[in-house]
Write a protein that holds these residues in place. Structure first.
Motif, PDB file in Angstrom:
ATOM      1  N   UNK A  16       0.829  -0.755   0.079  1.00 60.95           N
ATOM      2  CA  UNK A  16      -0.003  -0.230  -0.244  1.00 60.95           C
ATOM      3  C   UNK A  16       0.873   0.884  -0.231  1.00 60.95           C
ATOM      4  N   UNK A  17       2.058   1.255   0.358  1.00 63.46           N
ATOM      5  CA  UNK A  17       3.116   2.442   0.778  1.00 63.46           C
ATOM      6  C   UNK A  17       3.744   2.170  -0.698  1.00 63.46           C
ATOM      7  N   UNK A  18       3.354   1.048  -1.122  1.00 64.83           N
ATOM      8  CA  UNK A  18       4.352   1.639  -2.731  1.00 64.83           C
ATOM      9  C   UNK A  18       3.737   2.008  -3.719  1.00 64.83           C
ATOM     10  N   UNK A  19       2.918   2.680  -3.624  1.00 66.87           N
ATOM     11  CA  UNK A  19       2.441   3.809  -4.719  1.00 66.87           C
ATOM     12  C   UNK A  19       2.923   4.599  -4.702  1.00 66.87           C
ATOM     13  N   UNK A  20       3.294   4.950  -3.284  1.00 66.43           N
ATOM     14  CA  UNK A  20       3.483   6.852  -2.781  1.00 66.43           C
ATOM     15  C   UNK A  20       5.343   6.864  -3.240  1.00 66.43           C
ATOM     16  N   UNK A  21       5.981   5.607  -2.556  1.00 62.76           N
ATOM     17  CA  UNK A  21       6.672   5.205  -2.872  1.00 62.76           C
ATOM     18  C   UNK A  21       7.546   5.690  -4.261  1.00 62.76           C
ATOM     19  N   UNK A  22       6.454   4.899  -5.388  1.00 63.84           N
ATOM     20  CA  UNK A  22       7.040   5.430  -6.402  1.00 63.84           C
ATOM     21  C   UNK A  22       6.669   6.542  -7.188  1.00 63.84           C
ATOM     22  N   UNK A  23       5.791   7.440  -7.148  1.00 64.17           N
ATOM     23  CA  UNK A  23       5.428   8.162  -7.235  1.00 64.17           C
ATOM     24  C   UNK A  23       6.533   9.519  -6.435  1.00 64.17           C
ATOM     25  N   UNK A  24       6.912   9.229  -4.502  1.00 65.53           N
ATOM     26  CA  UNK A  24       7.726   9.935  -4.563  1.00 65.53           C
ATOM     27  C   UNK A  24       9.156   9.943  -5.854  1.00 65.53           C
ATOM     28  N   UNK A  25       9.654   8.573  -6.557  1.00 64.72           N
ATOM     29  CA  UNK A  25      10.633   8.298  -7.032  1.00 64.72           C
ATOM     30  C   UNK A  25      10.719   9.348  -8.057  1.00 64.72           C
ATOM     31  N   UNK A  26       9.757   9.126  -8.256  1.00 67.18           N
ATOM     32  CA  UNK A  26       9.170   9.886 -10.211  1.00 67.18           C
ATOM     33  C   UNK A  26       9.303  11.714  -9.984  1.00 67.18           C
ATOM     34  N   UNK A  27       8.828  11.815  -8.616  1.00 66.07           N
ATOM     35  CA  UNK A  27       8.813  13.295  -8.158  1.00 66.07           C
ATOM     36  C   UNK A  27      10.007  13.503  -8.813  1.00 66.07           C
TER      37      UNK A  27
ATOM     38  N   UNK B 197      16.947  11.136 -11.874  1.00 69.78           N
ATOM     39  CA  UNK B 197      16.262  11.386 -11.422  1.00 69.78           C
ATOM     40  C   UNK B 197      16.041  11.237  -9.746  1.00 69.78           C
ATOM     41  N   UNK B 198      16.175   9.691  -9.278  1.00 70.72           N
ATOM     42  CA  UNK B 198      15.858   8.911  -8.762  1.00 70.72           C
ATOM     43  C   UNK B 198      17.200   7.825  -8.183  1.00 70.72           C
TER      44      UNK B 198
ATOM     45  N   UNK C 263      24.673  13.434  -4.990  1.00 72.88           N
ATOM     46  CA  UNK C 263      23.304  11.769  -5.565  1.00 72.88           C
ATOM     47  C   UNK C 263      23.233  10.637  -5.075  1.00 72.88           C
ATOM     48  N   UNK C 264      22.643  10.915  -4.927  1.00 71.80           N
ATOM     49  CA  UNK C 264      21.747   9.581  -4.072  1.00 71.80           C
ATOM     50  C   UNK C 264      21.752   8.339  -4.693  1.00 71.80           C
ATOM     51  N   UNK C 265      22.777   7.097  -3.974  1.00 66.04           N
ATOM     52  CA  UNK C 265      23.044   5.773  -4.543  1.00 66.04           C
ATOM     53  C   UNK C 265      22.274   4.919  -4.020  1.00 66.04           C
ATOM     54  N   UNK C 266      21.408   4.095  -4.029  1.00 66.18           N
ATOM     55  CA  UNK C 266      20.549   3.126  -2.803  1.00 66.18           C
ATOM     56  C   UNK C 266      21.957   1.930  -2.524  1.00 66.18           C
ATOM     57  N   UNK C 267      23.036   1.686  -2.003  1.00 69.56           N
ATOM     58  CA  UNK C 267      24.218   0.691  -1.721  1.00 69.56           C
ATOM     59  C   UNK C 267      23.071   0.357  -1.092  1.00 69.56           C
TER      60      UNK C 267
ATOM     61  N   UNK D 231      17.054  11.000  -1.439  1.00 71.60           N
ATOM     62  CA  UNK D 231      16.421  11.488  -2.284  1.00 71.60           C
ATOM     63  C   UNK D 231      15.668  13.226  -1.548  1.00 71.60           C
ATOM     64  N   UNK D 232      16.587  13.547  -0.525  1.00 67.25           N
ATOM     65  CA  UNK D 232      15.714  14.665   0.389  1.00 67.25           C
ATOM     66  C   UNK D 232      16.938  15.439  -0.188  1.00 67.25           C
ATOM     67  N   UNK D 233      16.695  16.542  -0.951  1.00 64.44           N
ATOM     68  CA  UNK D 233      18.073  17.087   0.004  1.00 64.44           C
ATOM     69  C   UNK D 233      18.544  17.999   1.179  1.00 64.44           C
ATOM     70  N   UNK D 234      19.979  17.455   1.349  1.00 61.98           N
ATOM     71  CA  UNK D 234      21.156  17.292   0.251  1.00 61.98           C
ATOM     72  C   UNK D 234      20.566  15.883  -0.277  1.00 61.98           C
ATOM     73  N   UNK D 235      20.998  15.536  -1.214  1.00 60.83           N
ATOM     74  CA  UNK D 235      20.881  14.186  -1.745  1.00 60.83           C
ATOM     75  C   UNK D 235      22.253  12.767  -1.002  1.00 60.83           C
TER      76      UNK D 235
END
Ligand code: TPP
Ligand code: MG
Lengths: 632, 143
Positions: free
Chosen positions: A20-31, A144-145, A172-176, A226-230
């Protein structure tokens, strides 16, 4: 058997709940990429591989007559916790996972390829961890994500460290994700505190102790990145946790779209007042524009004030041919630094008011001074510059009087003619060494331009340009964020090739043609990324700007020899890459790429470029070895 | 001993030029004499590489981090004088007499003077003309 069916049922309940939280996640990323949520917000449940028909192996298992021995029964874990991890990563819209394999994450890797069907995230085979992280760095600058880089415990993270540092300095954000296997085959891969070695240059790290904690940490890591400073973030995933049977319903974290911290209204009013009052202001844009919207906002502010914006510096903030691009003219009396990255003052600024808006102020480390010495300034606002621009524009608009407007228009004309003259001169300067052998860097950029500028899906320049005399920025019409994605971040060499491949991967789905003008020294740190480009069919034109040297260091060494005055003919020792010359055509061919070269005669360049561009347009990576003048 | 390939190519000279180790040592020449020295362009080509002048001024003296040296802006005496005491030694390395004798600098000067131009007029380069004029008005495809 029975037990596993039950577990899987429970699990799927938990998973659905989580999603249920996932759609919000995807939306955040796209933003972040400046897009509406669109396709990525489509119900993820429908894309779950769990809904696919059973495989042959699964069917066979269901129907097999032979009972498992207790040993086998306890060995097989049909619903491991790492499946849940894959669901979480998918919910976060992590399209790819760049990785070099290691047993510390074998549980997760198996889930990605089998349970997740190797989609979202898709496993990208990298031949070096530095390549994996730098690919994610380049990808994020286009998309951008963040993208995921999955590293082996201890040694893989050590290999990836410099690339993490570059991304950190580049904001720059990197998900390690790093595996940790303290029961594993190699004792030396153990760690009590795995993240310690890179903690100074990630924004946040966590080692979850349970699957519930994992879900929360995974989402928190994404939000923080993904929140500045990224910046890069790091999750350490214990192999025991990855491999444990999934039991019960994991707790459900929700991802809320990241908010971007803007300057307070008092500061905005004050800055607007100073801007309107200034007679010769300059805007010094470092890394202000994350998206097209950022570029458009900066254009709006600059036009409103008729203030010059320094041209193409560290990623594209402002259209390169805009009449206000450049340093303006005369002595400046105010500089507005927006996410500045360099050290020096803006050109033409002796003294006057200095205003800085920078999210970097919110992320300082004690150990590494990644943004240079703190700048003096009359006003320093710790806030995201792009997020502040709308309010600043509105406030400037409110405060401008007709009188000031007339003054702005006058100076705007002066700046425009300065810009036009400078552009004329810069383009004409490309003639110098035009017919020289080896090839001039200006000529490389000039020959490329007509081959890419009209490509229907646009083009993207995915390498730094400082060592190239910035000729692409001088000659090409750069208007969009992907037209120039800036520099290394921390100046760590070895960034160029993998970041270009990562950026080209992100560009692929838009059909853009990606151009990488590549230092030979930089390429040789980890050239295996060329194979990754070939293996995953990533269209990218790599032009090796082959000056057969670590040329930057050669120049420094010559200066040092002069400073000591005891021999001026040995600066080439240790700084040239000759004897034997490296055959980049053979190298690229060995990795499976189309390649041509060495090209040293400028007359051979145009036709070779056309052939290579055609290959890239058809969807392949291609490489040209162009022997060049040392500097542009 | 190794080859200096690009200098040879840049000049259109075929065959390899041998790199000679440049002997350091004191010299009795003074800058006053520099105007009278007769430079040897072949030796100058080797020194232009060994002293890495090409590294900041380009193989043809027309590109790079430093200013253009082709055609030379100075006469030989001024040139030698400048190399001894460049305006900005942090950028342009000073070349002192102990290593780089006046004779050697005169050789480099002779080499620079012998270099043909590889820089046609911008007006005669269609690619640059198109960038200056043509493509400003070209249809930009939707991005
Ligand atoms: C990891 C790392 N090692 C060494 C350096 C020092 N360094 C700075 S520029 C440079 C030369 C890079 O060579 P290349 O990519 O061919 O560029 P060139 O200067 O020749 O144009 C080196 C080695 C560095 N910045 N990073
Ligand atoms: Mg090089």
């Amino acid at each position: 058997m029975k037990k596993s069916t039950k577990t899987s049922k429970n699990h799927s309940v938990g998973r659905r709940h989580f999603l249920k939280g996932a759609a919000a996640g995807a939306a955040g990323a796209a933003m972040l990429a400046g897009k509406t949520a669109g396709a990525s917000a489509e119900p993820l449940a429908t894309r779950r591989p769990a809904a696919l028909p059973p495989t042959e192996a699964e069917l066979a298992r269901e129907t097999q007559a032979v009972q498992r021995t207790p040993a086998v029964e306890s060995y097989i874990v049909e619903r491991p916790a790492s499946d849940q991890m894959v669901d979480v990563f998918r919910a976060l819209d992590l399209e790819y996972c760049a990785s070099n394999p290691g047993s510390s994450f074998e549980g997760l890797q198996e889930s990605i390829v089998n349970y997740g069907d190797n989609r979202m995230p898709e496993f990208l085979t990298c031949l070096h961890e530095e390549s994996a992280v730098a690919m994610a760095h380049g990808y994020a600058k286009i998309e951008g994500k963040p993208m995921m880089a999955l590293l082996h415990g201890t040694v893989g993270l050590q290999h990836g460290a410099m690339a993490i540092y570059n991304a950190y300095a580049d904001r720059v954000p990197v998900y390690i994700v790093v595996g940790l296997d303290n029961d594993g085959p190699v004792a030396a891969h153990n760690a009590l505190d795995m993240a310690a070695m890179v903690r100074d240059f990630v924004k946040w790290d966590h080692q979850p102790e349970s699957l519930d904690q994992f879900g929360q940490s995974a989402v928190r890591a994404y939000t923080l990145a993904t929140t500045p400073p990224m910046a890069p973030v790091l999750l350490v995933l214990d192999a025991r946790l990855q491999k444990a049977p999934l039991d019960g319903a994991p707790t459900v974290p929700t991802l809320s779209a990241p908010r971007f911290p803007a300057a307070d209204s008092g500061s905005v009013k004050e800055i607007a007042r100073l801007l309107v009052a200034a007679n010769n202001p300059r805007i010094n844009a470092g890394q202000v524009a994350r998206t097209q919207e950022g570029i458009d906002l900066l254009v709006e502010l600059a036009e409103l004030l008729q203030a010059p914006v320094n041209g193409v510096t560290n990623r594209l903030n402002f259209p390169s041919r805009h009449p206000l691009a450049g340093a303006g003219t005369g002595q400046g009396d105010l500089v507005l630094n927006l996410e500045p990255t360099g050290r020096g003052a803006a050109p033409g600024m002796a003294d006057g008011t200095t205003i800085t808006i920078s999210a970097s102020e919110l992320l300082v480390t004690s150990n590494y001074n990644v943004r240079g010495a703190a700048r003096g300034g009359d006003i320093i606002v710790a806030a995201d510059a792009q997020a502040t621009l709308p309010a600043l524009i509105e406030e400037v608009r409110r405060q401008v009087t007709d009188d000031r407007k007339r003054h702005f228009e006058e100076r705007g004309q002066r700046y425009a003619s300065t810009h036009a003259r400078r552009r004329q001169r810069e383009v004409a300067d490309a003639r110098h060494g035009w017919d020289a052998t080896p090839v001039s860097l200006a000529r490389v950029a000039a020959e490329l331009w007509p081959l890419i500028k009209d490509h229907e899906d646009d083009w993207s320049f995915v390498s730094p340009q400082r060592f190239l005399g910035s000729w692409p920025g001088k000659l090409w019409d750069m208007t969009r964020p992907h037209h120039f994605i800036g520099n290394h971040g921390a100046g760590g060499m070895g960034y160029g090739a993998p970041a270009a491949v990562g950026a080209a991967l992100a560009n692929r789905k838009y059909g853009r043609i990606s151009i990488n003008i590549q230092g030979d020294g930089d390429l040789n740190y980890a050239p295996g990324v060329l194979w990754t480009a070939a293996h995953h069919q990533i269209p990218l034109l790599t032009i090796v700007a082959n000056n057969r040297a670590y040329h930057q260091e050669l120049m420094f060494m010559q200066q040092q020899c002069a400073a000591r005055n005891r021999g001026v003919d040995r600066a080439r020792i240790g700084t040239t890459i000759e004897d034997p010359n490296i055959d980049y055509t053979q190298m690229a061919k060995a990795y499976g790429l189309y390649a041509e070269g060495p090209i040293a005669n400028p007359n051979d360049l145009g036709p070779a470029l056309r052939r290579a561009v055609d290959r890239v347009k058809a969807g392949e990576p291609a490489l040209l070895d162009v022997v060049t003048q040392p500097r542009g | 001993m190794r080859m200096t390939g690009w200098l040879a190519l840049g000049l259109g000279v075929s065959g390899a030029v041998l790199f000679t180790v440049v002997a350091a040592g004191a010299t009795t020449e003074t800058s006053q004499d520099a105007a009278a020295l007769r430079g040897d362009a072949d030796r100058g080509r080797v020194l232009f590489e060994a002293y890495t002048c090409y590294g900041c001024h380009g193989y043809t003296g027309e590109t790079g981090f430093g200013p253009r040296l082709n055609p030379p802006r100075h006469d030989q005496a001024e040139f030698v004088q400048y190399l001894r005491n460049p305006r900005n030694p942090r950028r342009m390395p000073p070349y002192q007499q102990d290593d780089a004798s006046d004779q050697k600098l005169a050789d480099i000067f002779a080499y620079l003077t012998s270099l043909p131009s590889a820089s046609p007029e911008a007006e005669s380069i269609p690619l640059l003309q198109a960038i200056l004029t043509g493509d400003e008005n070209a249809d930009n495809p939707p991005h």
